[in-house]
Scaffold this motif. Structure first.
Motif, short mmCIF file in Angstrom:
data_model
loop_
_atom_site.label_atom_id
_atom_site.label_comp_id
_atom_site.label_asym_id
_atom_site.label_seq_id
_atom_site.Cartn_x
_atom_site.Cartn_y
_atom_site.Cartn_z
N ARG A 172 0.75 -1.11 0.07
CA ARG A 172 -0.27 -0.18 0.16
C ARG A 172 0.73 1.03 0.41
NH1 ARG A 172 -3.33 0.87 -1.88
NH2 ARG A 172 -4.24 2.64 -0.11
N ARG A 173 2.32 1.53 1.15
CA ARG A 173 3.02 2.49 0.96
C ARG A 173 3.20 2.88 -0.60
NH1 ARG A 173 7.43 2.46 4.52
NH2 ARG A 173 7.27 0.52 5.11
N LEU A 174 3.89 1.69 -1.63
CA LEU A 174 4.44 1.95 -2.87
C LEU A 174 3.40 1.85 -3.50
CD1 LEU A 174 6.85 -1.63 -3.11
CD2 LEU A 174 7.74 1.10 -2.40
N GLN A 175 2.23 2.05 -3.73
CA GLN A 175 1.25 2.56 -3.92
C GLN A 175 1.25 4.30 -4.20
OE1 GLN A 175 -2.19 -1.47 -4.76
NE2 GLN A 175 -0.66 -1.41 -6.23
N LEU A 176 0.63 4.25 -3.05
CA LEU A 176 0.44 5.35 -2.86
C LEU A 176 1.71 6.49 -3.46
CD1 LEU A 176 -1.24 4.72 0.97
CD2 LEU A 176 -3.02 5.62 -0.70
N ALA A 181 0.97 1.12 -10.49
CA ALA A 181 2.11 0.34 -11.67
C ALA A 181 3.09 -0.35 -10.32
CB ALA A 181 3.24 0.91 -12.61
N CYS A 182 3.15 0.66 -9.08
CA CYS A 182 4.25 -0.23 -8.48
C CYS A 182 3.48 -1.03 -7.15
CB CYS A 182 5.06 1.01 -7.08
SG CYS A 182 5.29 1.96 -8.80
N GLY A 183 4.24 -2.10 -6.41
CA GLY A 183 3.70 -2.10 -5.13
C GLY A 183 3.98 -3.96 -5.24
N VAL A 184 3.99 -4.88 -4.93
CA VAL A 184 4.77 -6.15 -4.21
C VAL A 184 3.60 -7.37 -5.01
CG1 VAL A 184 4.86 -7.58 -2.29
CG2 VAL A 184 4.90 -5.54 -1.93
N THR A 185 4.28 -8.05 -5.34
CA THR A 185 3.42 -9.13 -6.24
C THR A 185 3.76 -10.57 -5.72
OG1 THR A 185 4.91 -9.52 -8.08
CG2 THR A 185 3.53 -8.35 -8.15
N LEU A 186 3.93 -11.36 -5.50
CA LEU A 186 3.69 -12.56 -4.84
C LEU A 186 4.27 -13.90 -5.51
CD1 LEU A 186 2.07 -11.58 -3.04
CD2 LEU A 186 3.02 -13.77 -1.29
N MET A 198 9.06 -6.63 -4.91
CA MET A 198 8.77 -5.39 -4.55
C MET A 198 8.97 -4.25 -6.23
SD MET A 198 9.84 -5.05 -0.73
CE MET A 198 10.97 -6.27 -0.86
N THR A 199 7.72 -3.20 -6.69
CA THR A 199 8.67 -2.85 -7.64
C THR A 199 8.14 -1.27 -7.73
OG1 THR A 199 8.34 -4.88 -9.50
CG2 THR A 199 8.05 -2.56 -10.08
N LEU A 200 9.74 -0.11 -7.68
CA LEU A 200 9.13 1.05 -7.58
C LEU A 200 9.95 1.77 -8.34
CD1 LEU A 200 11.36 2.18 -4.39
CD2 LEU A 200 10.51 -0.27 -5.18
N PRO A 201 10.00 3.32 -8.84
CA PRO A 201 10.77 3.69 -9.70
C PRO A 201 11.68 3.99 -9.24
CG PRO A 201 8.17 5.46 -8.50
CD PRO A 201 8.54 4.34 -8.15
#
Length: 226
Positions: A172-176, A181-186, A198-201
Protein backbone atom coordinates in the motif's frame (compact mmCIF):
# COMPACT_ATOMS: atom_id res chain seq x y z
CA UNK A 1 0.60 6.89 4.49
CA UNK A 2 1.38 8.19 8.00
CA UNK A 3 -0.70 5.39 9.52
CA UNK A 4 1.14 2.75 7.49
CA UNK A 5 4.51 4.27 8.39
CA UNK A 6 3.68 4.12 12.09
CA UNK A 7 3.09 0.36 12.12
CA UNK A 8 5.77 -1.95 13.43
CA UNK A 9 5.48 -5.70 13.65
CA UNK A 10 4.63 -6.42 17.32
CA UNK A 11 5.47 -10.13 17.07
CA UNK A 12 8.98 -9.27 15.86
CA UNK A 13 9.47 -7.01 18.87
CA UNK A 14 7.98 -9.58 21.26
CA UNK A 15 10.07 -12.46 19.87
CA UNK A 16 13.26 -10.40 19.98
CA UNK A 17 12.69 -9.34 23.59
CA UNK A 18 11.95 -12.95 24.56
CA UNK A 19 15.23 -14.06 22.99
CA UNK A 20 17.12 -11.27 24.72
CA UNK A 21 15.65 -12.37 28.06
CA UNK A 22 17.07 -15.88 27.70
CA UNK A 23 20.34 -14.83 26.11
CA UNK A 24 21.13 -12.46 28.98
CA UNK A 25 21.83 -15.56 31.08
CA UNK A 26 23.30 -17.80 28.38
CA UNK A 27 25.18 -15.37 26.11
CA UNK A 28 25.39 -11.88 27.65
CA UNK A 29 27.52 -10.48 24.84
CA UNK A 30 25.06 -11.60 22.18
CA UNK A 31 22.19 -10.18 24.23
CA UNK A 32 23.94 -6.82 24.38
CA UNK A 33 24.47 -6.87 20.63
CA UNK A 34 20.77 -7.63 20.07
CA UNK A 35 19.68 -4.78 22.32
CA UNK A 36 21.88 -2.30 20.45
CA UNK A 37 20.66 -3.51 17.05
CA UNK A 38 17.03 -3.41 18.18
CA UNK A 39 17.31 0.11 19.61
CA UNK A 40 18.87 1.37 16.37
CA UNK A 41 16.06 -0.17 14.33
CA UNK A 42 13.37 1.28 16.60
CA UNK A 43 14.88 4.77 16.52
CA UNK A 44 15.05 4.64 12.75
CA UNK A 45 11.42 3.52 12.42
CA UNK A 46 10.01 6.02 14.93
CA UNK A 47 12.07 9.19 14.57
CA UNK A 48 12.75 9.31 10.82
CA UNK A 49 11.69 12.57 9.19
CA UNK A 50 12.12 11.81 5.49
CA UNK A 51 9.48 9.70 3.79
CA UNK A 52 11.99 8.57 1.16
CA UNK A 53 15.59 7.67 1.99
CA UNK A 54 18.59 6.37 0.07
CA UNK A 55 18.40 2.62 -0.29
CA UNK A 56 21.93 2.33 1.11
CA UNK A 57 20.78 4.03 4.32
CA UNK A 58 17.73 1.82 4.67
CA UNK A 59 19.80 -1.26 3.95
CA UNK A 60 22.34 -0.35 6.64
CA UNK A 61 19.57 -0.29 9.24
CA UNK A 62 18.05 -3.49 7.84
CA UNK A 63 21.40 -5.19 8.47
CA UNK A 64 20.75 -4.60 12.18
CA UNK A 65 17.54 -6.61 11.81
CA UNK A 66 19.50 -9.35 10.01
CA UNK A 67 22.05 -9.39 12.86
CA UNK A 68 19.23 -9.95 15.34
CA UNK A 69 18.01 -12.92 13.30
CA UNK A 70 21.52 -14.39 13.23
CA UNK A 71 21.57 -14.15 17.02
CA UNK A 72 18.14 -15.79 17.25
CA UNK A 73 18.63 -18.64 14.79
CA UNK A 74 22.39 -19.08 14.63
CA UNK A 75 23.70 -21.23 11.76
CA UNK A 76 20.13 -22.15 10.77
CA UNK A 77 19.69 -18.71 9.19
CA UNK A 78 21.57 -17.94 5.96
CA UNK A 79 21.17 -14.49 4.38
CA UNK A 80 22.51 -13.38 0.98
CA UNK A 81 22.47 -10.14 -1.02
CA UNK A 82 22.92 -9.84 -4.77
CA UNK A 83 23.34 -6.57 -6.65
CA UNK A 84 22.09 -4.34 -3.83
CA UNK A 85 25.08 -1.99 -3.99
CA UNK A 86 24.04 -0.90 -7.51
CA UNK A 87 20.78 0.46 -6.12
CA UNK A 88 22.34 2.29 -3.16
CA UNK A 89 21.52 5.79 -4.44
CA UNK A 90 17.85 5.00 -5.21
CA UNK A 91 15.14 6.64 -3.12
CA UNK A 92 12.90 4.15 -1.34
CA UNK A 93 10.29 4.26 1.44
CA UNK A 94 11.75 3.83 4.90
CA UNK A 95 11.95 0.19 6.09
CA UNK A 96 10.92 -1.26 2.74
CA UNK A 97 12.85 -4.52 3.21
CA UNK A 98 12.40 -5.31 6.91
CA UNK A 99 8.72 -6.42 6.86
CA UNK A 100 9.26 -8.61 3.78
CA UNK A 101 12.39 -10.15 5.30
CA UNK A 102 10.46 -10.83 8.47
CA UNK A 103 7.77 -12.69 6.52
CA UNK A 104 10.40 -14.71 4.64
CA UNK A 105 12.03 -15.75 7.92
CA UNK A 106 8.71 -16.57 9.58
CA UNK A 107 7.23 -18.62 6.72
CA UNK A 108 10.32 -19.72 4.78
CA UNK A 109 11.72 -22.46 7.00
CA UNK A 110 12.78 -25.55 5.04
CA UNK A 111 12.06 -29.14 6.05
CA UNK A 112 15.53 -29.46 7.62
CA UNK A 113 14.95 -26.40 9.83
CA UNK A 114 17.18 -24.01 7.86
CA UNK A 115 16.08 -20.57 6.71
CA UNK A 116 17.78 -19.35 3.54
CA UNK A 117 16.82 -15.87 2.26
CA UNK A 118 18.26 -14.12 -0.79
CA UNK A 119 17.63 -10.42 -1.56
CA UNK A 120 18.28 -9.23 -5.11
CA UNK A 121 18.10 -5.75 -6.70
CA UNK A 122 17.52 -5.25 -10.42
CA UNK A 123 17.14 -2.26 -12.71
CA UNK A 124 14.37 -2.99 -15.22
CA UNK A 125 13.46 -0.86 -18.24
CA UNK A 126 9.74 -0.05 -18.48
CA UNK A 127 7.69 2.18 -20.83
CA UNK A 128 7.19 4.76 -18.09
CA UNK A 129 10.84 4.74 -16.99
CA UNK A 130 13.31 2.43 -15.31
CA UNK A 131 12.13 0.55 -12.23
CA UNK A 132 13.91 -0.72 -9.15
CA UNK A 133 12.85 -4.33 -8.61
CA UNK A 134 13.66 -5.97 -5.28
CA UNK A 135 13.22 -9.72 -4.86
CA UNK A 136 13.13 -11.43 -1.45
CA UNK A 137 13.19 -15.19 -1.99
CA UNK A 138 13.35 -18.12 0.42
CA UNK A 139 14.03 -21.84 0.02
CA UNK A 140 11.23 -23.00 2.29
CA UNK A 141 8.36 -25.37 1.67
CA UNK A 142 6.63 -22.79 -0.50
CA UNK A 143 3.23 -21.19 -0.27
CA UNK A 144 0.14 -23.26 -1.09
CA UNK A 145 -1.97 -22.42 -4.13
CA UNK A 146 -5.01 -21.53 -2.01
CA UNK A 147 -3.02 -19.24 0.29
CA UNK A 148 -1.26 -17.64 -2.68
CA UNK A 149 -4.62 -16.87 -4.27
CA UNK A 150 -5.94 -15.40 -1.02
CA UNK A 151 -2.92 -13.13 -0.61
CA UNK A 152 -3.10 -11.92 -4.20
CA UNK A 153 -6.80 -11.14 -3.76
CA UNK A 154 -6.04 -9.27 -0.54
CA UNK A 155 -3.50 -7.06 -2.30
CA UNK A 156 -5.68 -6.50 -5.38
CA UNK A 157 -8.74 -5.53 -3.31
CA UNK A 158 -6.69 -3.33 -0.94
CA UNK A 159 -8.03 -5.14 2.10
CA UNK A 160 -6.57 -4.25 5.48
CA UNK A 161 -5.68 -7.72 6.80
CA UNK A 162 -5.43 -9.05 10.32
CA UNK A 163 -2.45 -11.16 9.23
CA UNK A 164 0.40 -10.51 6.78
CA UNK A 165 0.27 -6.85 7.75
CA UNK A 166 3.91 -6.35 6.74
CA UNK A 167 3.20 -7.50 3.18
CA UNK A 168 0.13 -5.30 2.94
CA UNK A 169 1.93 -2.34 4.51
CA UNK A 170 4.73 -2.31 1.93
CA UNK A 171 2.33 -2.85 -0.99
CA UNK A 172 0.00 0.00 0.00
CA UNK A 173 2.84 2.43 0.72
CA UNK A 174 4.39 1.77 -2.69
CA UNK A 175 1.07 2.29 -4.45
CA UNK A 176 0.17 5.43 -2.52
CA UNK A 177 3.60 6.96 -3.13
CA UNK A 178 4.24 5.87 -6.73
CA UNK A 179 0.97 4.70 -8.29
CA UNK A 180 -0.78 1.42 -9.02
CA UNK A 181 1.95 0.25 -11.41
CA UNK A 182 4.13 -0.24 -8.34
CA UNK A 183 3.64 -2.57 -5.41
CA UNK A 184 4.21 -6.13 -4.27
CA UNK A 185 3.71 -9.41 -6.14
CA UNK A 186 4.15 -13.02 -4.96
CA UNK A 187 5.25 -16.15 -6.78
CA UNK A 188 5.84 -19.78 -5.92
CA UNK A 189 9.32 -20.80 -7.02
CA UNK A 190 9.66 -23.84 -9.26
CA UNK A 191 12.61 -24.98 -7.15
CA UNK A 192 10.68 -24.54 -3.91
CA UNK A 193 10.07 -21.57 -1.67
CA UNK A 194 8.40 -18.21 -2.20
CA UNK A 195 9.57 -15.02 -3.89
CA UNK A 196 8.15 -11.60 -3.00
CA UNK A 197 8.87 -8.86 -5.53
CA UNK A 198 8.66 -5.11 -4.88
CA UNK A 199 8.53 -2.71 -7.84
CA UNK A 200 9.10 1.07 -7.57
CA UNK A 201 10.64 3.80 -9.72
CA UNK A 202 14.42 3.92 -10.19
CA UNK A 203 14.65 7.38 -8.66
CA UNK A 204 17.93 8.82 -7.40
CA UNK A 205 16.86 12.41 -6.89
CA UNK A 206 13.70 14.41 -6.64
CA UNK A 207 11.62 16.73 -4.51
CA UNK A 208 12.28 16.27 -0.82
CA UNK A 209 9.50 14.57 1.07
CA UNK A 210 7.68 16.79 3.56
CA UNK A 211 7.64 15.90 7.19
CA UNK A 212 4.30 15.99 8.95
CA UNK A 213 5.11 19.34 10.56
CA UNK A 214 6.17 20.86 7.22
CA UNK A 215 2.98 19.63 5.58
CA UNK A 216 0.90 21.20 8.37
CA UNK A 217 2.69 24.54 7.95
CA UNK A 218 2.11 24.51 4.20
CA UNK A 219 -1.56 23.73 4.69
CA UNK A 220 -1.85 26.64 7.10
CA UNK A 221 -0.23 28.98 4.56
CA UNK A 222 -2.69 27.90 1.90
CA UNK A 223 -5.58 28.45 4.28
CA UNK A 224 -4.38 31.99 4.96
CA UNK A 225 -4.09 32.55 1.21
CA UNK A 226 -7.74 31.64 0.77
Amino acid sequence: IRRLESQFQPHFLFNTLENIKYMIKLEPESATHMVLALSKLLRYSIHGRDRLVRFAEDLAVTHGFVDIQHCRFGARFVYEERGLERAGACLVPRLILQPILENAIKYGEAADGTIHVVVTARRVAQPTGDALVLDVCDDGAGIGAEELGRLRTMLALEEDPATHTGLYNVHRRLQLLFGVACGVTLERRATGGTCVTMTLPWQTEGKEQKTESEGTADDADRDRGR
